[in-house]
Design a protein around this motif. Structure first.
Motif, short mmCIF file in Angstrom:
data_model
loop_
_atom_site.label_atom_id
_atom_site.label_comp_id
_atom_site.label_asym_id
_atom_site.label_seq_id
_atom_site.Cartn_x
_atom_site.Cartn_y
_atom_site.Cartn_z
N VAL A 189 13.96 57.28 98.17
CA VAL A 189 14.14 58.40 99.10
C VAL A 189 15.48 59.03 98.79
N GLU A 190 15.45 60.34 98.55
CA GLU A 190 16.69 61.11 98.35
C GLU A 190 17.05 61.76 99.68
N SER A 191 18.28 61.53 100.14
CA SER A 191 18.72 62.09 101.42
C SER A 191 20.23 62.29 101.41
N GLN A 192 20.65 63.48 101.73
CA GLN A 192 22.06 63.82 101.92
C GLN A 192 22.97 63.32 100.81
N GLY A 193 22.54 63.52 99.58
CA GLY A 193 23.37 63.19 98.43
C GLY A 193 23.28 61.75 97.96
N PHE A 194 22.34 61.00 98.53
CA PHE A 194 22.16 59.61 98.12
C PHE A 194 20.70 59.36 97.75
N LEU A 195 20.49 58.38 96.90
CA LEU A 195 19.15 57.93 96.54
C LEU A 195 19.05 56.47 96.96
N TYR A 196 18.10 56.19 97.84
CA TYR A 196 17.86 54.84 98.34
C TYR A 196 16.65 54.29 97.60
N ILE A 197 16.86 53.21 96.86
CA ILE A 197 15.79 52.60 96.08
C ILE A 197 15.28 51.37 96.82
N SER A 198 13.98 51.35 97.09
CA SER A 198 13.36 50.19 97.73
C SER A 198 13.54 48.94 96.87
N GLY A 199 13.43 47.78 97.51
CA GLY A 199 13.59 46.52 96.80
C GLY A 199 12.69 46.42 95.59
N GLN A 200 13.28 46.05 94.47
CA GLN A 200 12.55 45.89 93.22
C GLN A 200 12.49 44.41 92.87
N ILE A 201 11.34 43.99 92.40
CA ILE A 201 11.15 42.59 92.03
C ILE A 201 11.12 42.46 90.51
N PRO A 202 11.21 41.24 89.98
CA PRO A 202 11.26 41.06 88.53
C PRO A 202 9.88 41.19 87.87
N LYS A 203 9.44 42.41 87.74
CA LYS A 203 8.18 42.69 87.06
C LYS A 203 8.51 43.21 85.68
N ALA A 210 17.43 38.93 88.42
CA ALA A 210 18.19 40.01 89.05
C ALA A 210 18.43 41.15 88.07
N ARG A 211 18.70 40.82 86.82
CA ARG A 211 18.88 41.85 85.79
C ARG A 211 17.60 42.67 85.63
N LEU A 212 16.46 41.98 85.61
CA LEU A 212 15.18 42.69 85.49
C LEU A 212 14.93 43.57 86.72
N CYS A 213 15.29 43.08 87.89
CA CYS A 213 15.19 43.91 89.10
C CYS A 213 16.02 45.18 88.95
N ALA A 214 17.22 45.04 88.40
CA ALA A 214 18.12 46.19 88.22
C ALA A 214 17.54 47.18 87.20
N ILE A 215 16.91 46.67 86.17
CA ILE A 215 16.24 47.56 85.20
C ILE A 215 15.15 48.35 85.92
N ASN A 216 14.41 47.69 86.80
CA ASN A 216 13.38 48.39 87.56
C ASN A 216 13.97 49.39 88.54
N ILE A 217 15.16 49.10 89.08
CA ILE A 217 15.86 50.09 89.92
C ILE A 217 16.16 51.34 89.10
N LEU A 218 16.64 51.14 87.87
CA LEU A 218 16.95 52.29 87.01
C LEU A 218 15.69 53.08 86.69
N ALA A 219 14.56 52.41 86.50
CA ALA A 219 13.30 53.11 86.23
C ALA A 219 12.90 53.96 87.45
N GLN A 220 13.08 53.41 88.65
CA GLN A 220 12.78 54.19 89.86
C GLN A 220 13.73 55.38 89.99
N ALA A 221 15.01 55.16 89.69
CA ALA A 221 15.99 56.25 89.78
C ALA A 221 15.66 57.36 88.78
#
Length: 154
Positions: free
Chosen positions: A30-44, A68-79
């Motif tokens: 969700v993009e709101s007021q200059g921020f992007l909130y990324i829902s919880g990502q799991i290690p897929k 956790a690293r894989l979760c962060a990679i998935n965060i970047l994919a969502q972003a």
């Protein structure tokens, strides 16, 4: 033209996967007021769910860090899906890491470092962030780690 962050990912040998679709009644970002909130990502990963189990039982701290690293990679994919270009990330503001673990487990910070370290590797000083690392009794699909993020949009 390749963005600076895309070039950095390439130099790190990281290929972003396709962003994972939600499995329930929520949106991945969700993009709101200059921020992007990324829902919880799991290690897929490419072969499905990885790092299933509890830290301190089936999974080691090193496994948790990799999850956790894989979760962060998935965060970047969502972003990337939400913003179109990761160069639009002005700063990683906050990460929240959830660690599926036995009650006696206490190395939550070391586990969530897998996500934190990746953000700093990718974004440099803009990747330094506030953070919470929380132990929980269970996570979706029995995975060991889930990470969510708040990103400032440049």
């Amino acid at each position: 033209m390749t963005s600076q962050i895309e070039s950095r990912l390439e130099a790190l040998g990281i290929v972003l996967p396709a962003a994972v679709a939600p499995v329930a009644n929520y949106v991945p970002a969700v993009e709101s007021q200059g921020f992007l909130y990324i829902s919880g990502q799991i290690p897929k990963g490419a072969n499905g769910l990885e790092y299933v189990g509890k830290l301190g039982r089936e999974l080691s701290v090193d496994d948790g860090r990799a999850a956790a690293r894989l979760c962060a990679i998935n965060i970047l994919a969502q972003a990337k899906l939400a913003l179109g270009d990761l160069d639009r990330v002005g700063r990683v503001v906050k990460l929240v890491g959830f660690v599926n673990c036995d009650p006696e487990f206490g190395d939550h910070p070391q586990v969530v470092n897998g996500a934190s370290d990746l953000m700093v590797e990718v974004f440099g000083d803009k990747g330094r962030h506030a953070r919470s690392a929380v132990g929980v009794a269970a996570l979706p699909f029995g995975v060991g780690v889930e990470v969510e993020a708040i990103l400032e949009i440049a």
